[in-house]
Structure formats: structure tokens, C-alpha cells
Design a protein around this motif. Sequence first.
Motif, PDB file in Angstrom:
ATOM      1  N   ALA A 104      71.388  60.586  46.731  1.00  0.00           N
ATOM      2  CA  ALA A 104      71.035  61.905  46.176  1.00  0.00           C
ATOM      3  C   ALA A 104      70.870  62.930  47.281  1.00  0.00           C
ATOM      4  O   ALA A 104      71.258  64.092  47.146  1.00  0.00           O
ATOM      5  CB  ALA A 104      69.742  61.798  45.367  1.00  0.00           C
ATOM      6  N   ALA A 107      74.299  63.928  48.440  1.00  0.00           N
ATOM      7  CA  ALA A 107      74.903  64.847  47.462  1.00  0.00           C
ATOM      8  C   ALA A 107      74.220  66.203  47.498  1.00  0.00           C
ATOM      9  O   ALA A 107      74.877  67.260  47.397  1.00  0.00           O
ATOM     10  CB  ALA A 107      74.817  64.241  46.060  1.00  0.00           C
ATOM     11  N   LYS A 419      77.483  70.813  43.210  1.00  0.00           N
ATOM     12  CA  LYS A 419      76.255  70.827  42.408  1.00  0.00           C
ATOM     13  C   LYS A 419      76.313  69.769  41.310  1.00  0.00           C
ATOM     14  O   LYS A 419      75.315  69.084  41.016  1.00  0.00           O
ATOM     15  CB  LYS A 419      76.070  72.223  41.800  1.00  0.00           C
ATOM     16  CG  LYS A 419      74.845  72.363  40.903  1.00  0.00           C
ATOM     17  CD  LYS A 419      73.587  72.146  41.707  1.00  0.00           C
ATOM     18  CE  LYS A 419      72.370  72.521  40.903  1.00  0.00           C
ATOM     19  NZ  LYS A 419      72.234  71.781  39.646  1.00  0.00           N
ATOM     20  N   ALA A 420      77.487  69.621  40.696  1.00  0.00           N
ATOM     21  CA  ALA A 420      77.629  68.604  39.649  1.00  0.00           C
ATOM     22  C   ALA A 420      77.387  67.208  40.227  1.00  0.00           C
ATOM     23  O   ALA A 420      76.697  66.379  39.615  1.00  0.00           O
ATOM     24  CB  ALA A 420      79.013  68.703  39.018  1.00  0.00           C
ATOM     25  N   GLU A 421      77.953  66.970  41.415  1.00  0.00           N
ATOM     26  CA  GLU A 421      77.734  65.669  42.059  1.00  0.00           C
ATOM     27  C   GLU A 421      76.263  65.476  42.414  1.00  0.00           C
ATOM     28  O   GLU A 421      75.701  64.383  42.232  1.00  0.00           O
ATOM     29  CB  GLU A 421      78.596  65.570  43.313  1.00  0.00           C
ATOM     30  CG  GLU A 421      80.090  65.534  43.029  1.00  0.00           C
ATOM     31  CD  GLU A 421      80.906  65.465  44.301  1.00  0.00           C
ATOM     32  OE1 GLU A 421      80.279  65.416  45.378  1.00  0.00           O
ATOM     33  OE2 GLU A 421      82.141  65.454  44.218  1.00  0.00           O
ATOM     34  N   ASP A 423      73.663  66.823  40.905  1.00  0.00           N
ATOM     35  CA  ASP A 423      72.911  66.601  39.664  1.00  0.00           C
ATOM     36  C   ASP A 423      73.041  65.160  39.189  1.00  0.00           C
ATOM     37  O   ASP A 423      72.068  64.542  38.719  1.00  0.00           O
ATOM     38  CB  ASP A 423      73.411  67.566  38.588  1.00  0.00           C
ATOM     39  CG  ASP A 423      73.021  68.998  38.895  1.00  0.00           C
ATOM     40  OD1 ASP A 423      72.118  69.194  39.740  1.00  0.00           O
ATOM     41  OD2 ASP A 423      73.619  69.917  38.300  1.00  0.00           O
ATOM     42  N   ALA A 424      74.270  64.617  39.296  1.00  0.00           N
ATOM     43  CA  ALA A 424      74.476  63.223  38.880  1.00  0.00           C
ATOM     44  C   ALA A 424      73.651  62.268  39.745  1.00  0.00           C
ATOM     45  O   ALA A 424      73.014  61.327  39.250  1.00  0.00           O
ATOM     46  CB  ALA A 424      75.961  62.869  38.954  1.00  0.00           C
ATOM     47  N   ALA A 425      73.657  62.511  41.079  1.00  0.00           N
ATOM     48  CA  ALA A 425      72.875  61.658  41.976  1.00  0.00           C
ATOM     49  C   ALA A 425      71.381  61.800  41.705  1.00  0.00           C
ATOM     50  O   ALA A 425      70.632  60.816  41.727  1.00  0.00           O
ATOM     51  CB  ALA A 425      73.189  62.012  43.425  1.00  0.00           C
ATOM     52  N   GLN A 426      70.949  63.042  41.457  1.00  0.00           N
ATOM     53  CA  GLN A 426      69.537  63.263  41.193  1.00  0.00           C
ATOM     54  C   GLN A 426      69.096  62.601  39.893  1.00  0.00           C
ATOM     55  O   GLN A 426      67.950  62.149  39.752  1.00  0.00           O
ATOM     56  CB  GLN A 426      69.255  64.768  41.138  1.00  0.00           C
ATOM     57  CG  GLN A 426      67.790  65.132  40.997  1.00  0.00           C
ATOM     58  CD  GLN A 426      66.973  64.622  42.188  1.00  0.00           C
ATOM     59  OE1 GLN A 426      67.417  64.718  43.324  1.00  0.00           O
ATOM     60  NE2 GLN A 426      65.801  64.057  41.913  1.00  0.00           N
ATOM     61  N   LYS A 427      69.988  62.522  38.941  1.00  0.00           N
ATOM     62  CA  LYS A 427      69.660  61.877  37.671  1.00  0.00           C
ATOM     63  C   LYS A 427      69.318  60.401  37.896  1.00  0.00           C
ATOM     64  O   LYS A 427      68.376  59.864  37.314  1.00  0.00           O
ATOM     65  CB  LYS A 427      70.837  62.004  36.705  1.00  0.00           C
ATOM     66  CG  LYS A 427      70.548  61.411  35.336  1.00  0.00           C
ATOM     67  CD  LYS A 427      71.732  61.624  34.405  1.00  0.00           C
ATOM     68  CE  LYS A 427      71.426  61.026  33.020  1.00  0.00           C
ATOM     69  NZ  LYS A 427      72.581  61.180  32.114  1.00  0.00           N
ATOM     70  N   ILE A 428      70.098  59.763  38.783  1.00  0.00           N
ATOM     71  CA  ILE A 428      69.821  58.348  39.108  1.00  0.00           C
ATOM     72  C   ILE A 428      68.449  58.226  39.760  1.00  0.00           C
ATOM     73  O   ILE A 428      67.659  57.321  39.451  1.00  0.00           O
ATOM     74  CB  ILE A 428      70.921  57.799  40.034  1.00  0.00           C
ATOM     75  CG1 ILE A 428      72.262  57.816  39.295  1.00  0.00           C
ATOM     76  CG2 ILE A 428      70.586  56.400  40.497  1.00  0.00           C
ATOM     77  CD1 ILE A 428      73.444  57.432  40.185  1.00  0.00           C
ATOM     78  N   GLU A 431      65.645  58.585  37.224  1.00  0.00           N
ATOM     79  CA  GLU A 431      65.475  57.372  36.409  1.00  0.00           C
ATOM     80  C   GLU A 431      64.687  56.297  37.160  1.00  0.00           C
ATOM     81  O   GLU A 431      63.817  55.627  36.603  1.00  0.00           O
ATOM     82  CB  GLU A 431      66.846  56.841  35.995  1.00  0.00           C
ATOM     83  CG  GLU A 431      67.562  57.753  35.007  1.00  0.00           C
ATOM     84  CD  GLU A 431      68.974  57.268  34.711  1.00  0.00           C
ATOM     85  OE1 GLU A 431      69.404  56.305  35.382  1.00  0.00           O
ATOM     86  OE2 GLU A 431      69.633  57.859  33.827  1.00  0.00           O
TER      87      GLU A 431
END
Length: 566
Positions: A104, A107, A419-421, A423-428, A431
Motif C-alpha cells: 500500500a 502504491a 490513485k486507483a492502484e 485505493d486497491a492496495a489501501q483496501k487490503i 481489511e
Amino acid sequence: MSEKSIAHSRRVRSAAAGAVLALGLAVGGTGIASAEPETVCTPSADPLVTCSEEEVVPTTDADADAATSTETAPEKAEAGAAEAGTAGTAGTDAAALAEAEAKAKAAADAAAKAAEAAATAGVDSSAATDTSVKATEAMTQASVEATKAAVESTQAKAEAGAAEQSAKQAEEAAKVAESAAADAKEVAKTAQAEADAAAAKAAELEEAAKAAGSGTKTEEAAKARAEANALQAKADEAKAAADANAKLVADKNKEAQEALKNWDIAKAISAKAQALAAAWNAKQLAITVKETQKVATAAETTAKAAESAAATEVEAATAARKAADEAAVTAASAQKDADAAQKAAETAQAEADAAGEAATDKRAIAAEKAAEAAKKAEAAEAASKKAQDLYLAAEDAKAAADVAAAKAKEAQAAAAAAKAEADAAQKIVDELKAKGEKEIDNGTGVGGEVIIGEHTDDGSGVTKVDETTAVVNKTGVKLVGYYNNKGAFDVVDYYVTDADGDPALAGSLPPVDLALGDTASSTSGSSSSNLPAVLIGVGVVGAAAAAATTVVVRRKRHDGPGSTSA
């Protein structure tokens, strides 16, 4: 300090703090899995963070540190997970969280760099557009000034032409007046000569009358006298005509003078022409008078001869006296006419002098107008050249603005992808960190001392958020740092609220009184109810630093009260 300078300084401090904390996180992760962790001290951007010489790790710039931490963090996290493999589910979750946070962070760093590149491109595009607009406005203004200068130049040329024409007319009028004055002088000279001749004749007849007497030649003398009188009458008529023409010359000269005063050049020239014609007639009549007078003189000579022959006759003597008296009257009249002609000549000369002065004045005005016209023509040419130069500059500025706009569009697309990448890493990460939120709510203490620069606190009343973040229960200040090899939480930065109400890294160590309060040793409860709202959404410190940078850049670009930040 300007908004641009503040944003730039904040970006530099945030990037430096992110790099330091990322490295501290990697070191902390290794320390958990290793029994004898290596002592590492990384200098921060704040002058209060100091290290001994044996603790300093050589570094390059902030971007290189961030890149190094991005590359090494996953490897160290994997090593820590391998050594703690027997620790069960907790160790596995820690390794996974470290790996996810490292990804994250990478990214987020990429997104921050892309966002900063997009912001820089946007600023460059805006600056290029402003430059293009200003260049166009300057070109338009210069074009207006050039047109105005051209109009003024044309008007000045027209005024100069009119002044030149007026000067030429005045000079022609002066020449006519000078010619009329010369003619008037000639007329006066002729009239004076005739007056002198008449006076001589009167004197001669006076002498004849004195010598006259009576005799047999009285009739012949009377006849000769009659003939002489008749010829003298003709001479007088011619003289009267000459006088009338002389008066006409004076009247026309006066009319021309009045016309010149009223700037009626055409009327003045016409009157002067009539005056010249009348003067010419006067000359001709003067010749006639002269010839007639010559004949009359001859007749008078005959009469004198007859009167001399009849000297003994009283009538002849009387006639001789009468002739002498008449000659005296004629001589007086001729002198009067000569005086009038002299006066007219003087008047004509005065008019000629006045016309000459007027011509000189108008010539000076014409020269002044011509010089002014030349100066305005030069100004118009300079204004036209300036407008042309500004037109070329505006074209160049427009081309540069188009290029900058294209680059900004490309940078924005790259920033959106990054930013999309992120956000995806931050989502992990979110969780994985959900499991740790319950522990935060239960108020787990920081577990050791808290070091802020030269100050060391026992850590009571400080709640641990994650491996790099803690919050002071009493003050609500969120601290950023890492656990050193002694288990103490070493603070390197802290969160503040920026002008837009968003959380952002301060880029320096917090003041001790601000962070811990007046009684730093006091102990507070660890209830999560004391945690400030700034803790919501906290991720990896490196990602938070990048996010803070993105917030600053994005808000600077959009600059709107209703804009939102990631």
C-alpha cells in the motif's frame, strides 16, 4: 509565506517523514521477529531529531529513501513472518499486514508522485494559460494604441498640410501687398512731379501777369488764353479721373486688408487684383494728364506770347493775372493730390509690412505642425512595431499553453490510474487492520516510554494505534514514530489539521507541552472515547504522507470550498 510556498514546504516535509517512518516500520518489524535487533537511527527533516555517529545510516534524498523502503519492506516483513512462523495466527496476520502495508505504501508513493506530477503539470498549464491570456491582452492593448497613434498621425499630417497651405496663401498675399505698395509709391512720385510742374507754371504766369499791359493784341491774347484754359480743363479732367482711380486703389487696398483680418484669402486676393488694375489705370491717366498738360503748357506759351504783345492792354494784363491765379490754384490742387498719393503709398507699405509679418507667423506655425506630424508618425510606427512583436509573443504563449494543457491532461490520467492502484492496495490494508481496531477500542497502552526529541515520557496515558502511530489521551494529539530496539516509541512527526480542515503531517517534531500537556507524567484512561476523529482512516505512515501531499496539491488545484480529497 505564500500558499504555493507553504504547499511546497509541506510536501517536502511529508515526503521526508514518510520515508523515515517507512524505514522505521521495517526496522520495527524485524525487531519483533529477531531476538537481538540491529540499532538503526535515521535523521529526519526536523533539527530536533539527532543521532550519534555510529547510529547514522547514510541516505540520499527523500525519494531514494522512500524507494529503498518500498523495496526492502516486503523482504523484511517476509523474514519476520518466517522467523515467527511458530507464533501462530497472530504472527501470520502481522506478516500479512506488514506486506500489505508495504504494498500500500508503494502504491501510495506512486499515487503521490503521479498526483504531484499532475499538480505540477496543472500549475504549469494554468501559468501557461495565464501567460497566453496576458500576452493576448497586451497585444490587443498595443493594437488599440497603434491604431490610436496612426489616427493621431493622420490628423497631425492633415493639420500640417492645412498650415502649409495657409502659410503659402499668406506669403502670396504679402507679395501682392508689396507690389501694391511699390505701385502706390510710383503714383505718389508722379503726382509730386506734376505738382512741382504746376507750381513752376504758376510762378511763370505770375511773372507774366506782372509784366502784362494793354495793347492791340488783346484779342489774340484772350483767344490764346481761352485755348490754354480749355486745354487746362482737359488736363484737370484727366487729373480728376486719375484721382478717382487713386481713391479706388485705396478703397480696394482697405477692402483687401479687411478680408485678410477675416481670413478671407480669396476676397483679399480679388480686392488686391482690382487695386492693381485701378493703379494701372491711374498710371495711364497720369500719362494722359502729363500729355494734356504739355499741350496746355504749349497753349499757355502762345497765350503768353500774345499777352506780351498786348502788354499795354489792361485786359491782357487782367487776363494774365487771372491765368496766374488759376495756375496757382492748379498748383495747390496738384500738391494736395501729391500729398494724398504719398499717404496712400505709406498706407500700402504698412499693409505690406503687416502681410509680411503674418506670412512669417504662419510659416512658423506650419513648421511646428510639420515637426509635430513627424513626431506622431514616428510614434505610430513604434506602436505598430510593438503590436507586431506582442502578436508574435501571444502566438508563442498560446502554443506553449496548448503543450502544457496536453501534458497536464496526460499527467492527470496517470495520477488517476495511480490513485486507483493506491485505493486497491489501501483496501487490503484496511481489511487486515480491521482486526486491530478492537484492540484500539479497548485502550491498549503504548507499552513503553515515549521519546520526543530530548524529552522522554513514561508513556502513561498514550494509546497505541498501530506500529507507527499513537495518540495522547489527554491532548488528543496523534504522534507518528516507530519502536526502537529498547521498546520505546520514538516520535518523528505528528498530525495537524490544515486550513481546509483535513489531517496532514506537520513535518517536524511536536512541542512537548502541546503533545503531552502540562503534566506529562499524569496517567489517563485508555478508553477509545478520548481518541480524536483524526484517527479514522489511518493507514501506513508512508501512505498517509503521500495522501497528505495529495490533499495539499489537489486542494491547491481545485481551490474550491466544496472540493473533496482522497
